[in-house]
Design a protein around this motif. Structure first.
Motif, PDB file in Angstrom:
ATOM      1  N   SER A  35       0.908  -1.342  -0.031  1.00  0.00           N
ATOM      2  CA  SER A  35       0.055   0.011   0.061  1.00  0.00           C
ATOM      3  C   SER A  35       0.861   1.275  -0.125  1.00  0.00           C
ATOM      4  N   PHE A  36       0.256   2.103  -0.784  1.00  0.00           N
ATOM      5  CA  PHE A  36       0.970   3.571  -0.898  1.00  0.00           C
ATOM      6  C   PHE A  36       0.232   4.818  -0.331  1.00  0.00           C
ATOM      7  N   LYS A  37       0.738   5.740   0.342  1.00  0.00           N
ATOM      8  CA  LYS A  37       0.091   7.020   0.349  1.00  0.00           C
ATOM      9  C   LYS A  37       0.474   7.941  -0.906  1.00  0.00           C
ATOM     10  N   THR A  38      -0.657   8.676  -1.142  1.00  0.00           N
ATOM     11  CA  THR A  38      -0.362   9.650  -2.242  1.00  0.00           C
ATOM     12  C   THR A  38      -0.457  11.214  -1.880  1.00  0.00           C
ATOM     13  N   GLU A  39       0.656  11.662  -2.552  1.00  0.00           N
ATOM     14  CA  GLU A  39       0.629  13.164  -2.163  1.00  0.00           C
ATOM     15  C   GLU A  39      -0.406  13.996  -2.711  1.00  0.00           C
ATOM     16  N   LEU A  79      -5.244   5.653  -0.270  1.00  0.00           N
ATOM     17  CA  LEU A  79      -4.121   4.807  -0.220  1.00  0.00           C
ATOM     18  C   LEU A  79      -4.355   4.084  -1.796  1.00  0.00           C
ATOM     19  N   GLN A  80      -3.238   4.006  -2.191  1.00  0.00           N
ATOM     20  CA  GLN A  80      -3.104   2.751  -3.330  1.00  0.00           C
ATOM     21  C   GLN A  80      -2.609   1.708  -2.997  1.00  0.00           C
ATOM     22  N   LEU A  81      -3.397   0.577  -3.654  1.00  0.00           N
ATOM     23  CA  LEU A  81      -2.650  -0.758  -3.542  1.00  0.00           C
ATOM     24  C   LEU A  81      -1.985  -1.027  -4.731  1.00  0.00           C
ATOM     25  N   LYS A  82      -0.826  -1.573  -4.655  1.00  0.00           N
ATOM     26  CA  LYS A  82      -0.047  -2.105  -5.857  1.00  0.00           C
ATOM     27  C   LYS A  82       0.455  -3.577  -5.943  1.00  0.00           C
ATOM     28  N   ARG A  83       0.248  -3.956  -7.195  1.00  0.00           N
ATOM     29  CA  ARG A  83       0.780  -5.366  -7.239  1.00  0.00           C
ATOM     30  C   ARG A  83       2.052  -5.396  -7.949  1.00  0.00           C
ATOM     31  N   LEU A  84       2.919  -6.121  -7.444  1.00  0.00           N
ATOM     32  CA  LEU A  84       4.380  -6.487  -8.178  1.00  0.00           C
ATOM     33  C   LEU A  84       4.449  -7.805  -8.537  1.00  0.00           C
ATOM     34  N   THR A  85       4.402  -8.095  -9.762  1.00  0.00           N
ATOM     35  CA  THR A  85       4.513  -9.493 -10.201  1.00  0.00           C
ATOM     36  C   THR A  85       5.714  -9.867 -11.056  1.00  0.00           C
ATOM     37  N   TYR A  86       5.911 -11.350 -10.970  1.00  0.00           N
ATOM     38  CA  TYR A  86       7.071 -11.766 -11.305  1.00  0.00           C
ATOM     39  C   TYR A  86       7.455 -11.304 -12.750  1.00  0.00           C
ATOM     40  N   PRO A  87       8.767 -10.511 -13.127  1.00  0.00           N
ATOM     41  CA  PRO A  87       9.982 -10.968 -12.231  1.00  0.00           C
ATOM     42  C   PRO A  87      10.386  -9.600 -11.527  1.00  0.00           C
ATOM     43  N   PHE A  88       9.248  -9.396 -10.907  1.00  0.00           N
ATOM     44  CA  PHE A  88       9.085  -8.080  -9.627  1.00  0.00           C
ATOM     45  C   PHE A  88       9.976  -6.823 -10.239  1.00  0.00           C
ATOM     46  N   GLU A  89       9.620  -6.503 -11.285  1.00  0.00           N
ATOM     47  CA  GLU A  89      10.164  -5.196 -11.960  1.00  0.00           C
ATOM     48  C   GLU A  89       9.236  -3.907 -11.887  1.00  0.00           C
ATOM     49  N   HIS A  90       8.224  -4.297 -12.336  1.00  0.00           N
ATOM     50  CA  HIS A  90       6.993  -3.404 -12.640  1.00  0.00           C
ATOM     51  C   HIS A  90       5.664  -3.510 -11.756  1.00  0.00           C
ATOM     52  N   SER A  91       5.353  -2.539 -11.278  1.00  0.00           N
ATOM     53  CA  SER A  91       4.022  -2.620 -10.584  1.00  0.00           C
ATOM     54  C   SER A  91       3.056  -2.230 -11.239  1.00  0.00           C
ATOM     55  N   GLU A 144      -7.534   2.122  -5.444  1.00  0.00           N
ATOM     56  CA  GLU A 144      -7.590   3.196  -4.385  1.00  0.00           C
ATOM     57  C   GLU A 144      -8.490   3.371  -3.253  1.00  0.00           C
ATOM     58  N   ILE A 145      -8.061   3.373  -2.211  1.00  0.00           N
ATOM     59  CA  ILE A 145      -8.957   3.444  -0.960  1.00  0.00           C
ATOM     60  C   ILE A 145      -8.927   4.474  -0.274  1.00  0.00           C
ATOM     61  N   LYS A 146     -10.242   4.918   0.253  1.00  0.00           N
ATOM     62  CA  LYS A 146     -10.314   6.191   0.947  1.00  0.00           C
ATOM     63  C   LYS A 146     -10.443   5.770   2.365  1.00  0.00           C
ATOM     64  N   MET A 147      -9.447   6.122   3.224  1.00  0.00           N
ATOM     65  CA  MET A 147      -9.411   5.826   4.651  1.00  0.00           C
ATOM     66  C   MET A 147      -8.522   6.618   5.404  1.00  0.00           C
ATOM     67  N   ASP A 148      -8.716   6.849   6.679  1.00  0.00           N
ATOM     68  CA  ASP A 148      -7.974   7.455   7.510  1.00  0.00           C
ATOM     69  C   ASP A 148      -7.292   6.709   8.622  1.00  0.00           C
ATOM     70  N   ASP A 149      -6.115   6.918   8.855  1.00  0.00           N
ATOM     71  CA  ASP A 149      -5.447   6.245  10.096  1.00  0.00           C
ATOM     72  C   ASP A 149      -5.709   4.573   9.898  1.00  0.00           C
ATOM     73  N   PRO A 150      -5.210   3.878   8.568  1.00  0.00           N
ATOM     74  CA  PRO A 150      -5.772   2.851   8.333  1.00  0.00           C
ATOM     75  C   PRO A 150      -4.559   1.618   8.998  1.00  0.00           C
ATOM     76  N   GLN A 151      -5.386   0.515   9.113  1.00  0.00           N
ATOM     77  CA  GLN A 151      -4.539  -0.837   9.469  1.00  0.00           C
ATOM     78  C   GLN A 151      -5.067  -1.728   8.454  1.00  0.00           C
ATOM     79  N   MET A 152      -4.229  -2.279   7.651  1.00  0.00           N
ATOM     80  CA  MET A 152      -4.615  -3.248   6.687  1.00  0.00           C
ATOM     81  C   MET A 152      -3.697  -4.592   6.846  1.00  0.00           C
TER      82      MET A 152
END
Length: 370
Positions: free
Chosen positions: A80-84, A90-102, A107-115
């Motif tokens: 997960s990533f915060k966006t400026e 928050l953005q959820l990103k997936r990194l797939t084999y060979p783990f070079e490009h995500s 995108e999830i709207k939430m404050d003080d998250p726990q995931m």
């Protein structure tokens, strides 16, 4: 027949008779045991050392700004990533084999998250805090559909979220700092879509629960506790509780380090004691056994057959085969890092590692084993 031939046969014939009589004295047998295919595989798995086939360095953003959540499949990692531009999202990103490009998943709207990502990589449990109170949802990574599990008033908050190893049960603690309501353990069953509330009234009186781990059958819970008399020092204990009639029955407790514990079956678990020894406890006979010593951290594979660990005072990662109370074929697989996070892939053939090297720089990479 010449005399020469007669003499030769007179020597050979008695010898043949003697040999034949010896052979006819009884059948000579030899038993050869051919192991089954399962036995052959088991021997090969426990006797062969772990060898690193490939090392994949994760992109810089996954190390510097992303929060690693774990594996969504045997070949993809989620973070997960915060966006400026949208700090409330928050953005959820997936990194797939060979783990070079995500790629962006959602995108999830939430404050003080726990995931918390489920061990099977299919669902994401999300707690978010708002002015009106906490809410808990489960997000399907397959279709992006979110299901609300619970909502609480602003006087109650969710302290910890944890999945059972089989991803069936979602457990979490609810705490009321005002004391007007009893603290409770809550279990959500992903199969029946039902919730269960177990009040912690008079449970471990005076101690404060910090985190939990639910067994696969949903009948037992491992609590990490702050004991009342050592709260200021930061010492913790592990407590095994059995759920009976919506109550918690305390069955075992011992000083421990952090939240370093894992179920190996519904009746057995391993944990890191305050003396830096890795223990196994079996409640069926009350046996407490030492597996490893000087352990700093560890991670157990999904099939419970492999364990990755680091030793106190070292910057080396070891991997071994966990067989009962023994760690076999334990090999150093990476040097020069102190791990803070270790996640096994779903097929137990890769190890996602995040930590710091000698220069305190962060590192994130994946080890792929032979």
């Amino acid at each position: 027949m010449t005399n020469k031939h007669f003499i030769l046969w007179s020597v050979i014939l008695p010898l043949l008779v003697t040999l034949l009589s010896g052979c006819s004295s009884g059948p000579q047998t030899e038993t050869i045991i051919i192991p089954s295919k399962e036995q052959i595989n088991r021997v090969d798995q426990t006797s062969s050392p772990f060898q690193v086939k490939n090392i994949y360095r994760l992109p810089h953003e996954f190390t510097s700004s992303g929060q690693l959540l774990g594996w969504s499949s045997s070949d993809s990692v989620v973070a997960s990533f915060k966006t400026e531009s949208k700090p409330e999202q928050l953005q959820l990103k997936r990194l797939t084999y060979p783990f070079e490009h995500s790629q962006i998943m959602s995108e999830i709207k939430m404050d003080d998250p726990q995931m918390i990502l489920s061990p099977d990589g299919k669902h994401l449990a999300m707690r978010s805090s708002f002015i009106r109170g906490d809410s808990l949802k489960v997000l399907s990574l397959k279709d992006g559909k979110a299901t609300k599990i619970a909502k609480f008033s602003n006087q109650i908050y969710v302290q910890d979220i944890s999945w059972s190893n089989n991803s069936r049960y979602l457990g979490y603690l609810t705490i009321d700092p005002s004391g007007r309501e009893n603290n409770s353990l809550r279990l959500y069953d992903m199969e029946s879509r039902t919730s269960k509330i177990i009040e912690l009234k008079d449970f471990a009186s005076g101690d404060s629960p910090v985190s939990i781990k639910v067994s696969d059958d949903g009948r037992s819970v491992l609590f990490t506790m702050f004991p009342e008399h050592t709260f200021q020092s930061g010492e913790r204990t592990i407590l095994l509780g059995a759920i009976t009639d919506n109550k918690i029955e305390e069955q075992f407790t011992r000083p421990a380090v952090g939240e370093q514990n894992a179920w190996t079956s519904n009746d057995q678990f391993i944990f890191l004691g305050s003396d830096r020894k890795l223990y196994e406890y079996d409640r069926r006979n009350g046996a407490l056994s030492v597996i490893l010593e000087r352990v700093s951290s560890f991670s157990l594979s999904h099939d419970k057959k492999n364990i990755a660990y680091s030793l106190y005072g070292e910057n080396i990662i070891y991997v071994g085969a966990l067989r009962g109370r023994n760690v076999l074929s334990n090999e150093p697989v990476y040097r020069g890092i102190v791990p803070t996070t270790m996640y096994w892939s779903l097929d137990s053939k890769k190890l996602l590692i995040q930590g710091q090297n000698d220069s305190t720089a962060k590192q994130s990479f994946i080890l792929q084993f032979e």
